[in-house]
Design an enzyme around this catalytic site. Structure first.
Site, PDB file in Angstrom:
ATOM      1  N   ILE A 105     -10.798   2.290   4.186  1.00  0.00           N
ATOM      2  CA  ILE A 105      -9.572   3.068   4.087  1.00  0.00           C
ATOM      3  C   ILE A 105      -8.559   2.134   3.412  1.00  0.00           C
ATOM      4  CG2 ILE A 105      -8.928   2.380   6.435  1.00  0.00           C
ATOM      5  CD1 ILE A 105      -7.572   4.982   6.835  1.00  0.00           C
ATOM      6  N   SER A 106      -7.872   2.632   2.386  1.00  0.00           N
ATOM      7  CA  SER A 106      -6.932   1.794   1.636  1.00  0.00           C
ATOM      8  C   SER A 106      -5.744   1.411   2.506  1.00  0.00           C
ATOM      9  CB  SER A 106      -6.393   2.548   0.421  1.00  0.00           C
ATOM     10  OG  SER A 106      -7.441   2.912  -0.416  1.00  0.00           O
ATOM     11  N   LYS A 107      -5.057   0.332   2.100  1.00  0.00           N
ATOM     12  CA  LYS A 107      -3.890  -0.056   2.894  1.00  0.00           C
ATOM     13  C   LYS A 107      -2.776   0.968   2.720  1.00  0.00           C
ATOM     14  CE  LYS A 107      -2.750  -3.874  -0.230  1.00  0.00           C
ATOM     15  NZ  LYS A 107      -2.338  -5.282  -0.197  1.00  0.00           N
TER      16      LYS A 107
END
Ligand code: SAH
Length: 269
Positions: free
Chosen positions: A112-114
């Site tokens: 999951i991207s930041k």
């Protein structure tokens, strides 16, 4: 960060596109989220996740302030980031890190991207619109976190995932939010999702060597696509965020920041 959009792309119509929606000038952005969009999420009592240790709403507001300091200005995006409980989309053991500006594993080798990157991409998707996003397509559902955010920002969301395990995980994660206008599709997003086209926005959470032609085809005129794309033939060159505005005269591409996303892959698994 400079981001010049072609004049007509700034007046993107929502879906379905109607000629009377195309106005002569782009009006300023106004907060547009209606309370009904948050039914079942905003007004729910937030239970601290195991390991989080604090009221997650307060921790999320801290994250929102940090995003704002980092340059995210769109009130719609900041509002959505303050509502969606990121800690519920990651493993319990990682919940305490959910509101740090870090990417996290979500299983099956995916991440999951930041929050900073997610907010930046959503802001680009919403930029120049004085009304809620219409129908949007997300490539790469993953754990469903960004789909939940899109559910608060857009009138209808199609999100497609090629890994069956993550498709199922996202379904479970999203169920408590009760977002009937967010449709989860299991399939290969390389071909987009023609059944929902044309889209008022397309956002990809996985990066390929180029933007598939199908995505451009499925974008409405006046709509925007935001995707990570590998730069150059040399794989070491890394990816950059690419913004494509589709206009009546063709597509206008802007290459933005360097980013690092999981690869866009063909087929299902
Ligand atoms: N938006 C997601 C991020 C998931 S990571 C979230 O909030 O969790 C990117 C996802 O893209 C991975 O789950 C990966 O399996 C998926 N993906 C990669 N190639 C794909 C393709 N061709 N079609 C659909 N999903 C794809």
């Amino acid at each position: 960060m400079a981001n010049k959009r072609p004049a007509d792309a700034a007046r993107r119509p929502v879906f379905p596109v109607r000629l009377d929606m195309i106005r002569p000038a782009a009006p300023p952005i106004k907060p547009v989220l209606s309370a009904s969009r948050f039914a079942g999420s905003a007004h729910r009592t937030v239970q601290p996740a195991h390991g989080l240790g604090l009221d997650s709403a307060a921790v999320r507001q801290h994250m929102v302030r940090r995003l704002s300091q980092q340059g995210v200005t769109d009130p719609r995006v900041l509002h959505a980031m303050g509502i969606v409980e990121r800690h519920r989309f990651v493993d319990t053991a990682l919940a305490s890190q959910a509101y740090e500006d870090t990417c996290l594993p979500i299983g099956l080798g995916q991440t999951i991207s930041k929050p900073g990157v997610v907010a930046h991409m959503l802001e680009l998707l919403c930029q120049g619109l004085d009304r809620p996003l219409g129908r949007v397509l997300e490539i790469g559902t993953g754990c469903g976190y960004q789909a939940a955010l899109l559910g608060l920002l857009a009138s209808e969301v199609y999100t497609i995932e090629r890994l069956r395990g993550l498709h199922a995980k996202a379904r479970n994660n999203l169920r408590p939010m009760r977002l009937p206008h967010v449709h989860l599709v299991f399939g290969d997003g390389m071909a987009g999702y023609a059944a929902g086209a044309p889209y008022a926005g397309i956002i990809a959470a996985a990066g390929g060597d180029a933007v598939p032609a199908a995505w451009i085809d499925q974008l409405a005129v006046g709509a925007r696509l935001v995707a990570p794309v590998s730069q150059g033939a040399d794989k070491q060159a890394g990816q950059a965020l690419v913004v494509i505005d589709k206009t009546a005269r063709g597509c206008h591409q802007t290459v933005m920041d360097a980013v690092q996303f999981v690869p866009l892959k063909s087929g299902i698994a």
